[in-house]
Design a protein around this motif. Structure first.
Motif, mmCIF file in Angstrom:
data_model
loop_
_atom_site.group_PDB
_atom_site.id
_atom_site.type_symbol
_atom_site.label_atom_id
_atom_site.label_comp_id
_atom_site.label_asym_id
_atom_site.label_seq_id
_atom_site.Cartn_x
_atom_site.Cartn_y
_atom_site.Cartn_z
ATOM 1 N N LEU A 1 0.821 -1.200 0.000
ATOM 2 C CA LEU A 1 0.000 0.000 0.000
ATOM 3 C C LEU A 1 0.860 1.256 0.000
ATOM 4 C CD1 LEU A 1 -2.343 -1.216 2.872
ATOM 5 C CD2 LEU A 1 -2.805 -1.376 0.424
ATOM 6 N N THR B 1 3.903 -2.654 3.567
ATOM 7 C CA THR B 1 3.655 -4.003 3.078
ATOM 8 C C THR B 1 3.253 -4.859 4.273
ATOM 9 O OG1 THR B 1 5.985 -4.619 3.305
ATOM 10 C CG2 THR B 1 5.264 -3.843 1.148
ATOM 11 N N GLY C 1 -3.289 0.696 -3.517
ATOM 12 C CA GLY C 1 -2.421 -0.461 -3.663
ATOM 13 C C GLY C 1 -3.199 -1.741 -3.773
ATOM 14 N N VAL D 1 5.233 3.768 2.271
ATOM 15 C CA VAL D 1 4.795 2.487 1.733
ATOM 16 C C VAL D 1 4.677 1.509 2.887
ATOM 17 C CG1 VAL D 1 5.422 0.565 0.216
ATOM 18 C CG2 VAL D 1 5.880 2.915 -0.489
#
Length: 127
Positions: free
Chosen positions: A32, A49, A98, A47
């Motif tokens: 994302l 994950t 995302g 970011v």
């Protein structure tokens, strides 16, 4: 004696099957891109994950722990019950784009201030 040989032959044939079926199926990737833009402040982006938790997000483990029970769906997150925010007006836009477990996700919401945003989004936008 023949029954014993037959039993061992069946076990020998079944043994290679058990480990293959016992392995967990890996979940599709969850990655994302998050951004926060307060009206009186600067744009912040990071970011995140998940599964496993990582990325440059400073609270990645906690953020993923907030998202996993709701399967990445912010609309199902419960606001923190024990939080108190001032009535400061500093509209803050939170955006997320995302993939969550292989499915495309998009989230965008405007909150009255950064504190209210964190109350509603847990550690996800706390970076």
């Amino acid at each position: 004696m023949a029954r014993t040989r037959l039993l061992f032959a069946c076990l020998a044939l079944a043994a290679p099957i058990v480990p293959a079926t016992a392995q967990a199926v890996p979940l599709p990737a969850s990655g994302l891109v998050l951004s926060v833009r307060p009206e009186m402040g600067t744009l912040s982006t990071t970011v995140l994950t998940c599964e496993p938790a990582g990325g440059p997000h400073k609270n990645a483990k906690q953020a993923c722990a907030d998202l996993i029970p709701v399967d990445g769906d912010f609309t199902r997150m419960e606001p923190a019950a024990d939080a108190a925010c001032t009535m400061e007006l500093n509209t803050t836009k939170a955006k997320l784009r995302g993939k969550w477990r292989g499915k495309k996700v998009v989230f965008e919401q405007v909150y009255s201030n950064p504190c209210v945003m964190r109350v509603h989004t847990g550690k996800v936008f706390d970076f």
